[in-house]
Write a protein that holds these residues in place. Structure first.
Motif, PDB file in Angstrom:
ATOM      1  N   GLU A 170       0.830  -1.219   0.000  1.00  0.00           N
ATOM      2  CA  GLU A 170       0.000   0.000   0.000  1.00  0.00           C
ATOM      3  C   GLU A 170       0.859   1.260   0.000  1.00  0.00           C
ATOM      4  N   THR A 204       2.691   1.636  -3.395  1.00  0.00           N
ATOM      5  CA  THR A 204       1.736   2.016  -4.443  1.00  0.00           C
ATOM      6  C   THR A 204       1.388   3.502  -4.369  1.00  0.00           C
ATOM      7  N   TYR A 247       2.465   3.998 -10.252  1.00  0.00           N
ATOM      8  CA  TYR A 247       1.491   3.039  -9.726  1.00  0.00           C
ATOM      9  C   TYR A 247       0.164   3.697  -9.348  1.00  0.00           C
ATOM     10  N   ASN A 301      -2.413   5.085 -10.638  1.00  0.00           N
ATOM     11  CA  ASN A 301      -3.685   4.799 -11.315  1.00  0.00           C
ATOM     12  C   ASN A 301      -3.908   3.311 -11.577  1.00  0.00           C
ATOM     13  N   LYS A 326      -4.915  -0.514 -10.423  1.00  0.00           N
ATOM     14  CA  LYS A 326      -5.734  -1.214  -9.432  1.00  0.00           C
ATOM     15  C   LYS A 326      -5.942  -2.660  -9.860  1.00  0.00           C
ATOM     16  N   GLY A 327      -6.350  -3.490  -8.906  1.00  0.00           N
ATOM     17  CA  GLY A 327      -6.711  -4.875  -9.192  1.00  0.00           C
ATOM     18  C   GLY A 327      -5.601  -5.653  -9.879  1.00  0.00           C
ATOM     19  N   LEU A 374      -2.420  -3.818 -10.993  1.00  0.00           N
ATOM     20  CA  LEU A 374      -1.454  -3.532  -9.938  1.00  0.00           C
ATOM     21  C   LEU A 374      -0.714  -4.800  -9.520  1.00  0.00           C
TER      22      LEU A 374
END
Length: 567
Positions: free
Chosen positions: A504, A507, A513, A515, A517-518, A521
């Protein structure tokens, strides 16, 4: 010795991906590959070869100087499914290669026989490297199938000699490739591709008898040179020889050897030290090792080799007139190493390396030139080598494609010697296992490695420097680039209970990083534990079925002759 073991053929994906906790996901990949193969080619695959990517924990750019390194195979891998084609309908040795990734178009190619020099023409026979088979590989515009061809090349020339009395021909095959090792990430997708290709062509042509893990490493090293990269062997050794739950101490001098190294806290019974986990984070700067080889990777090979000769001369060591010795050989001669090599527990290597770190100052230029270079020109390097210019070019330059105005002999040799020491220190800390400060010590070594890679070997980049700093600020014990560098991934050492919070923080702090997600990432930043090396499944049929629950996979297996049937 691990290198002398045969290539494993697994009967269970759960065994193959032991201790990684994601066998179900892998089973779906293997099943999808087999089903897609049948859709495209009208029959099931008979062989599936797997080769993992690797993370180098420490020991960057020292394998081709013949110093030991500490890589580990990762869970992400390359899979190649294969089945023979009808020899009566297709040319001998014909290959029809497809890739599951939509951006790679299908390719077909057939090896041809390459004529050797006629008697009485060209250089003496002992100076000619005769290639009996030929496959076109464009080293300037590298394509995905080039790595498949590279693996095939070695199998052809090793097992199908055109000079044999009764000529044996390779069988025509269909191939389907898929992979989860991101290209250009520094996780050795190219080596994994060549290893998997070499293995699948060996299996399809029934040439695996007597082929050890060490043999596959040597073949894959030679095969990857076909795409223009002079690899030192670390990537291939890690992809082939690794075992689950351990890093791998790989040495290359005086012979290839590999020893598992347990990481601190890796034992389930360990209580005094937290369990170590490595986080791989892609800088999103693509590192095409083959494309930039002449100014980066290949150049570093030449710089370290020239540095070895010149340093040996400074030290009064014996050097043959045309000998192309390595920095590891310099250390051996400096410490009067016996012909069989120093034993693993012998302190002589560490002691002599410390001496070499002091003696490398002999290579430091008296002053930087007007461009701020601490290197030497080609003319200066030739003079220092004690060789005639034409002979120097033949020994050091004609065999490899490089481009440079200055050669950084001092910086490169300094990095190699200090990095080799860090590998030995890393291994020693791991051997203590439960020391309270073990992870901090390992992290400090990784941080020192990153500094050396950036300042002395110049194989980092601004994004890698930024990402490693962010990782340390986010709580990593240590963080460094991994792989050839100039982009690709970082590897960070953290305690297992900090994985989520660390990811976290990384990111949020690394702008590329922000933008993601899921799945997007998780493709660029993920935790890994050491995986097993290259292997195969030889199949008469391939069908996986969940017998317990959607998240718990059980695989039934029965042997059918020499093959394995998964029900």
């Amino acid at each position: 010795m691990a290198a002398q073991l045969p290539i494993p053929v697994y009967t269970s994906l759960e065994t193959l991906y032991a201790d990684l906790g994601t066998a179900t996901n892998h089973a779906a990949r293997w099943n999808d590959l087999a089903e897609e193969f049948q859709k495209r080619f009208g029959r099931r695959p008979t062989h599936i070869a797997r080769a993992p990517g690797r993370v180098n924990l420490i020991g960057e750019h020292i394998d081709y100087a013949l110093f030991g390194v500490l890589p580990a195979a990762i869970e992400r891998d390359i899979l190649i499914a294969c089945a023979p084609r009808d020899p009566s309908l297709y040319p001998r040795g014909d290959v029809n290669a497809h890739n599951l990734h939509h951006k790679y178009t299908p390719q077909s190619f057939t090896p041809t026989k390459k004529r050797s020099n006629s008697i009485g023409s060209g250089p003496p026979e002992e100076e000619v490297h005769v290639e009996e088979w030929h496959l076109d590989i464009d080293k300037k515009e590298l394509r995905w199938e080039s790595y498949v061809k590279a693996g095939y090349y070695g199998v052809l020339n090793r097992f199908f000699p055109t000079s044999a009395t009764e000529l044996e021909h390779p069988i025509p095959v269909d191939l389907l490739v898929t992979g989860t090792v991101p290209a250009g990430s520094g996780l050795s997708s190219s080596a994994a591709m060549v290893v998997a290709s070499t293995l699948v062509f060996l299996a399809a042509n029934d040439k695996l008898d007597g082929v050890t893990k060490g043999t596959l490493v040597e073949m894959s090293m030679e095969n990857e040179k076909r795409v223009g990269v002079n690899s030192g062997g670390m990537d291939q050794a890690a992809s082939v020889i690794s075992t689950p739950a351990s890093a791998l101490y790989v040495t290359f001098y005086p012979r290839l050897a590999a020893t598992p190294v347990a990481l601190p806290g890796s034992s389930a019974s360990s209580t005094s030290s937290p369990r170590a986990v490595f986080i791989l984070a892609n800088s999103l700067v693509t590192s095409e090792k083959a494309v930039h080889a002449r100014t980066r990777y290949n150049l570093r090979v030449v710089e370290t080799l020239a540095a070895a000769r010149i340093l040996a001369l400074h030290l009064g060591l014996s050097v043959g007139p045309r000998e192309r010795l390595t920095l590891r050989q310099v250390v051996g001669r400096l410490g009067q190493e016996p012909e069989e090599g120093w034993a693993e527990d012998d302190e002589s290597l560490r002691t002599t390396l410390r001496l070499a770190v002091k003696e490398v100052e002999r290579l430091r230029p008296a002053s930087a030139d007007q461009d701020g270079q601490e290197g030497v020109t080609l003319e200066e390097m030739v003079k220092l080598s004690g060789m005639p210019k034409a002979e120097f070019r033949e020994v050091y330059l004609d065999w490899i494609d490089v481009e440079a105005t200055h050669f950084q002999l001092y910086k490169r040799a300094k990095h190699v010697f200090t990095e080799a020491l860090r590998v030995l220190q890393f291994r020693e800390v791991c051997a203590r296992q439960d020391a309270d400060d073990a992870l901090k010590e390992l992290g400090d070594l990784m941080n020192a490695s990153q500094t050396s890679c950036s300042r002395d070997f110049d194989c980092s980049c601004a994004e890698l420097d930024q990402l490693t700093k962010i990782a340390r600020d986010a709580g990593a014990y240590g963080s460094r680039l991994t792989g050839a560098g100039w982009g690709g991934c970082t590897v960070s050492l953290i305690a297992e209970d900090n994985v989520s919070s660390f990811i976290e923080k990384l990111t949020a702090a690394y702008p590329p990083y922000n933008n993601l997600k899921g799945d997007a990432l998780s493709e660029v930043i993920f935790a890994t534990k050491p995986s097993s090396g290259a292997c195969g499944m030889w199949l008469s049929s391939f069908r996986l079925r969940s017998l317990i629950s959607p998240t718990t996979l059980s695989i039934q297996v029965r042997r059918v002759g020499r093959e394995i049937e998964l029900m």
